[in-house]
Scaffold this active site. Structure first.
Site, PDB file in Angstrom:
ATOM      1  N   GLY A  29      13.784   0.357 -14.163  1.00 50.11           N
ATOM      2  CA  GLY A  29      12.388   0.472 -14.580  1.00 50.11           C
ATOM      3  C   GLY A  29      11.911   1.886 -14.300  1.00 50.11           C
ATOM      4  O   GLY A  29      11.817   2.733 -15.184  1.00 50.11           O
ATOM      5  N   TYR A  31       1.024   2.253  -0.903  1.00 48.84           N
ATOM      6  CA  TYR A  31       2.232   2.591  -0.140  1.00 48.84           C
ATOM      7  C   TYR A  31       2.265   4.026   0.385  1.00 48.84           C
ATOM      8  O   TYR A  31       3.327   4.499   0.793  1.00 48.84           O
ATOM      9  CB  TYR A  31       3.518   2.446  -0.977  1.00 48.84           C
ATOM     10  CG  TYR A  31       3.588   1.477  -2.091  1.00 48.84           C
ATOM     11  CD1 TYR A  31       3.748   0.118  -1.836  1.00 48.84           C
ATOM     12  CD2 TYR A  31       3.552   1.900  -3.421  1.00 48.84           C
ATOM     13  CE1 TYR A  31       3.874  -0.783  -2.889  1.00 48.84           C
ATOM     14  CE2 TYR A  31       3.683   0.994  -4.478  1.00 48.84           C
ATOM     15  CZ  TYR A  31       3.838  -0.346  -4.197  1.00 48.84           C
ATOM     16  OH  TYR A  31       3.972  -1.230  -5.221  1.00 48.84           O
ATOM     17  N   CYS A  56     -15.205   4.072  -4.775  1.00 46.60           N
ATOM     18  CA  CYS A  56     -15.946   3.875  -3.527  1.00 46.60           C
ATOM     19  C   CYS A  56     -15.082   3.199  -2.476  1.00 46.60           C
ATOM     20  O   CYS A  56     -15.299   2.054  -2.092  1.00 46.60           O
ATOM     21  CB  CYS A  56     -17.207   3.082  -3.801  1.00 46.60           C
ATOM     22  SG  CYS A  56     -18.354   4.054  -4.760  1.00 46.60           S
ATOM     23  N   GLU A  57     -14.064   3.906  -2.050  1.00 44.44           N
ATOM     24  CA  GLU A  57     -13.144   3.480  -0.989  1.00 44.44           C
ATOM     25  C   GLU A  57     -12.686   4.749  -0.305  1.00 44.44           C
ATOM     26  O   GLU A  57     -12.188   5.658  -0.988  1.00 44.44           O
ATOM     27  CB  GLU A  57     -11.879   2.839  -1.592  1.00 44.44           C
ATOM     28  CG  GLU A  57     -12.052   1.563  -2.339  1.00 44.44           C
ATOM     29  CD  GLU A  57     -12.230   0.355  -1.432  1.00 44.44           C
ATOM     30  OE1 GLU A  57     -11.761   0.409  -0.273  1.00 44.44           O
ATOM     31  OE2 GLU A  57     -12.854  -0.612  -1.886  1.00 44.44           O
ATOM     32  N   TYR A 102       4.741   2.547 -12.758  1.00 46.96           N
ATOM     33  CA  TYR A 102       3.837   1.860 -11.826  1.00 46.96           C
ATOM     34  C   TYR A 102       2.500   2.579 -11.640  1.00 46.96           C
ATOM     35  O   TYR A 102       1.927   2.570 -10.552  1.00 46.96           O
ATOM     36  CB  TYR A 102       4.537   1.622 -10.470  1.00 46.96           C
ATOM     37  CG  TYR A 102       5.836   0.864 -10.631  1.00 46.96           C
ATOM     38  CD1 TYR A 102       5.829  -0.462 -11.048  1.00 46.96           C
ATOM     39  CD2 TYR A 102       7.068   1.475 -10.428  1.00 46.96           C
ATOM     40  CE1 TYR A 102       7.012  -1.158 -11.246  1.00 46.96           C
ATOM     41  CE2 TYR A 102       8.254   0.792 -10.629  1.00 46.96           C
ATOM     42  CZ  TYR A 102       8.219  -0.526 -11.030  1.00 46.96           C
ATOM     43  OH  TYR A 102       9.398  -1.196 -11.230  1.00 46.96           O
TER      44      TYR A 102
END
Ligand SMILES: *Cc1c(COP(=O)(O)O)cnc(C)c1O
Length: 432
Positions: A293, A335, A362-363, A391
């Site tokens: 992939g 990750y 907003c993080e 991904y």
């Protein structure tokens, strides 16, 4: 110089991908935008397909693991390159079938397939269903019986090899949500049940030992464990399984310092193990599947952003905030993934500015990279985050109701849309 072959710098000092100027692409398609080089993708496809020819006399099939980046255009490319497809949901299956991907070359994975997805897969006539658990086996047999069909399956086996990027351990690793463990007896129990199921045709076994693996040994070991299991099946039940799916997980370069083994080398060495060990065990060499992939699309892509703000906190750090973030690339927050970042319009300048590249969500954890070196940038500059072909788009969300960016495909310097960017209208299109 860069992590990927398809990336370069032109005479204007701009970063290019597949021969296209990324600063021009940012103007034409806006930012954020995912950009992929079709030639690089096809080159990777061909290397895998050729390796099946070279190492197994063509007695195998390369399945593109579509979860890495699933859209119609990637399905078309995989089809055109004579590959099969690995899908893990009804949505991925639907995408493939929408471009007339041959169903018999599709393998359907998943540890929690819905009843409706199994019905869909059986109706569509997918080539193999990779059965993960007993519940699924029983459900699938019932569905097939009702439709008067026989369904060809592989069983997902836990070979007990836990592979990480740089090392691996052989454990009794049975704590995984995927598949049947060998050592507990459940794998053999599943084999017996499959052989006794009137509408199931058990043709082989599957394993997938991890992702972003740099070494060849864990793959060799997995192949041996699987062949041992195939021999055990033959001895216990008389059934000779004819197919072995070795999964994906081939590592790619995210940083210049990464040194994955080339996947052609992997293919060659593992095939030697498969051939000699089969012979040693008195088994015929099985039909081989592999499921790359990331290694097909990862290094073929990058993401373009516009710098919005540069905020220096004295003695702490400098935040460079861009117009995207965890919505289009959740891998850092998930990750802490490594990436190289380049200022696309200043690509020929020194990368000596240590910054944290932050997203607009907003993080606090919405970062793309911390303490990374880029060129000295200011608002309005274009940043390219490299190696985002896998991904990223496929994991994107609409968090904060931010539209998903377009996927732009470049070929020989020319660009076209593969997936349109979402509009605000798209965002509310399903709201009642
Ligand atoms: C994720 C996955 C792949 C592809 O893994 P890559 O690391 O992207 O090569 C292949 N097979 C299965 C079963 C997977 O879950």
């Amino acid at each position: 110089m860069y992590v990927s072959d398809c990336i370069d710098i032109n005479s204007k000092g701009h970063l290019t991908i597949g021969g296209a100027d990324t600063v021009e692409l940012a103007k034409e398609f806006g930012t954020p935008a995912y950009v992929l080089d079709e030639c690089e993708i096809r080159k990777n496809c061909r290397a895998f397909v050729k390796s099946i020819e070279d190492n197994y006399n063509g007695n195998g099939l390369v399945l593109y693991a579509s979860k890495a980046l699933c859209c119609k255009e990637l399905c078309r490319i995989a089809m055109d390159e004579n590959m099969g497809l690995d899908v893990v949901s009804g949505g991925e299956l639907f995408t493939a079938l929408s471009v007339d991907f041959p169903a018999e070359k599709i393998c359907f994975h998943g540890n929690s397939k819905k009843y409706s997805e199994l019905v869909y897969a059986v109706d569509a006539g997918v080539g193999r269903i990779i059965v993960d658990n007993i519940t699924e086996l029983e459900t699938l047999n019932a569905i097939a019986a009702e439709k008067n069909k026989t369904v060809k399956i592989l069983l997902r086996i836990k070979p007990g090899i836990d592979a990480h990027t740089h090392d691996f351990i052989k454990t009794g690793q049975i704590d995984s949500k995927f598949g049947f463990a060998i050592e507990t007896g459940e794998a053999m129990e599943a084999v017996r049940l499959a052989l006794d199921s009137s509408c199931i045709d058990l043709v082989g076994v599957h394993c997938h030992i991890g992702s972003q693996i740099f070494e060849i040994d864990p793959f060799e070991l997995a192949a041996k464990v699987m062949l041992d299991f195939m021999l055990y099946v033959k001895k216990e039940t008389g059934a000779e399984l004819s197919e072995l799916n070795l999964g994906g997980g081939f590592g790619i370069k995210y940083l210049s310092s990464d040194a994955p083994r080339p996947f052609t080398e992997y293919m060659e060495q593992v095939s030697k193990v498969v051939k000699t060990y089969s012979k040693e065990l008195g088994l015929s060499v099985p039909f081989i599947y592999i499921e790359p992939g990331r290694s097909i699309v990862g290094a073929a892509g990058l993401t373009l952003y516009t710098v919005g703000v540069v905020k220096t906190i004295p003695d702490v750090r400098t935040y460079v905030s861009v117009d995207g973030g965890m919505g289009d690339n959740p891998r850092y927050i998930l990750y802490q993934s490594d990436y190289e970042i380049v200022c696309a319009n200043k690509a020929d300048r020194e990368r000596d500015f240590v910054v944290t590249v932050a997203g607009k969500c907003c993080e606090s954890g919405d970062l793309i990279q911390e303490n990374t070196k880029i060129q000295k940038v200011e608002p309005g500059d274009i940043l390219a985050v490299l190696t985002t072909g896998a991904y990223n788009y496929s994991m994107a969300s609409n968090y904060n109701r931010i539209p998903r960016p377009p996927v732009v495909m470049v070929k020989d310097g020319k660009a076209r849309l593969a997936v349109k960017g979402e509009s605000y209208e798209d965002i509310i299109s399903n709201d009642i």
